[in-house]
Enzyme design. Structure first.
Site, PDB file in Angstrom:
ATOM      1  CE  LYS A 223      21.251  -9.449  14.359  1.00 59.93           C
ATOM      2  NZ  LYS A 223      21.122 -10.021  15.710  1.00 59.93           N
TER       3      LYS A 223
ATOM      4  CE1 TYR B 188      22.526  24.740   7.540  1.00 61.63           C
ATOM      5  CE2 TYR B 188      23.460  22.532   7.381  1.00 61.63           C
ATOM      6  CZ  TYR B 188      22.686  23.563   6.855  1.00 61.63           C
ATOM      7  OH  TYR B 188      22.070  23.394   5.655  1.00 61.63           O
TER       8      TYR B 188
ATOM      9  CG  MET C 111      20.842  15.465   4.324  1.00 56.06           C
ATOM     10  SD  MET C 111      19.318  16.001   3.542  1.00 56.06           S
ATOM     11  CE  MET C 111      18.380  16.563   4.952  1.00 56.06           C
TER      12      MET C 111
END
Ligand SMILES: *Cc1c(COP(=O)(O)O)cnc(C)c1O
Length: 379
Positions: free
Chosen positions: A39, A270, A318
């Site tokens: 799956k 950050y 990111m």
């Protein structure tokens, strides 16, 4: 330049290790009947590459979660038995039949609809001789304590009292699913097993399936007729309290794309979340949460450069992470040096623990921006 050189980050997926893991699991299963669970795109690793390898390794039964996954898998494996765990949603009967998919029936409503569909198809023959009815394959999931999918006990009572509800269906498997299989001493395991044995006896005879990856390692009492491993095939430890018996499948490697000297009092990344305590060196690697390198790994995880573990400092961005490479020589930490992020010195189960999650989620979060390299496909 090859795509992997351009990306600087490479996800290597060892198909040979997946085949070896399948054989290892099958050898452990009493009776040796072992299906596979593919799956969610084979737990994120690419079902188009993984499923044929598992078929060649000897698996005949494949479990997916959804109808769409089943249709895709049927296109890859014309002859395999393909079962859909999430069951038969209303109106999907014809599509299941058209693609020769077996629904795992999770409640009486699904049994009723699949049975009615089978009987309607069989009608022309059935009128002439009842025995000539064209049966459709079905599996039934019994809920033994997950309270997620499967017939609850009162529906088993009704089915046991009215077995004609299964007319037109060929019951190929009765299954249930363990809630705590990776905790060897959890009393829930034995309780679910006892209920499964009692409940399946009340239904028409059919082979039984109970064990997921960890369930296989609970011993032969949990094997029944067909095991259903998923995550262990892909290298995650099915026995978290003991060393990992599985071969490593996934390796995520990046490169240092920049590094710099930093001084006491400076901050990294950050939120200025990491403050430098002593003069040292920070290296930047081009992988971030957009690549499945979870933000929760910031300040908790380690990576490895040339086998030496170094901490991930500051927040995960990111597209980037930052490592404290102060302990390494300038040559070890040079631009272009390879960094192990998942696998090798940073086993997937450890990465998952640093992130506060499980190997399943690390696998299914792996990104698609970097190069994916499949090796060992012939094995
Ligand atoms: C996902 C799943 C499996 C496979 O479980 P693993 O822990 O990955 O081995 C087996 N059975 C059912 C019903 C599942 O949903």
């Amino acid at each position: 330049m090859s795509p992997s050189d351009r990306a600087g980050v490479v996800l290597t997926i060892d198909l040979g290790a997946i085949a070896r893991n399948y054989r290892l699991l099958r050898k452990r299963v009493r009776g040796g009947r072992c299906a596979v669970v593919v799956k969610a795109n084979a737990y994120g690793l690419g079902v188009a590459r993984v499923a044929p390898v598992l078929a060649r390794a000897g698996s005949r039964t494949f479990f997916v979660a959804t109808l769409d996954e089943g249709v895709e898998l049927r296109g890859l494996l014309p002859d395999a038995e393909v079962a859909v765990l999430n069951g038969l949603q209303p109106g999907c009967e014809a599509e299941f039949a058209a693609h020769n998919l077996v629904p795992v029936l999770n409640d009486l409503g699904q049994i009723e609809r699949w049975g009615a569909f089978a009987r309607a198809r069989g009608e022309p023959d059935a009128v002439i001789h009842l025995d000539a009815m064209i049966h459709l394959d079905a599996m039934i999931h019994l809920d033994t304590g997950m309270n997620r999918l499967g017939l609850p006990p009162d529906e088993v009572d009704r089915l046991a009292a009215e077995p004609e509800r299964l007319r037109g269906l060929r019951l190929g498997l009765v299954m249930s699913h363990l809630a705590c299989a990776e905790q060897r001493d959890n009393p829930m395991n034995a309780a679910q097993r006892a209920l499964f044995i009692a409940q399946r006896k009340r239904l028409p005879p059919a082979p039984a399936s109970f064990a997921n990856s960890s369930g296989i390692f609970l011993g032969p009492d949990y094997h029944f007729d067909l095991a259903r491993p998923g995550v262990a095939l892909y290298g995650v430890n099915p026995t978290p309290e003991a060393p990992n018996p599985m071969a490593e499948v996934v390796r995520l490697q990046g490169k240092i794309i920049q590094s710099r000297d930093v001084d006491r009092g400076q901050t990294v990344g950050y939120g200025a979340a990491h403050r430098i305590g002593a003069p040292g060196r920070i290296a930047t690697v081009a992988v971030g949460y957009a690549d499945g390198y979870a933000r929760s790994l910031g300040t908790r995880a380690f990576a490895a450069v040339g086998g030496a573990k170094v901490p991930v400092v500051g927040r995960v961005s990111m597209d980037l992470i930052t490592l404290d490479v102060s302990a390494l020589s300038a040559d070890q930490a040079r631009t272009g040096a390879t960094v192990d992020l998942i696998g090798g010195a940073c086993p997937i189960d450890e990465v998952a623990a640093w992130s506060g999650t499980i190997g399943y989620e690390i696998l299914t979060s792996l990104g698609h921006r970097y190069a994916r390299r499949y090796v060992g496909g012939g094995a």
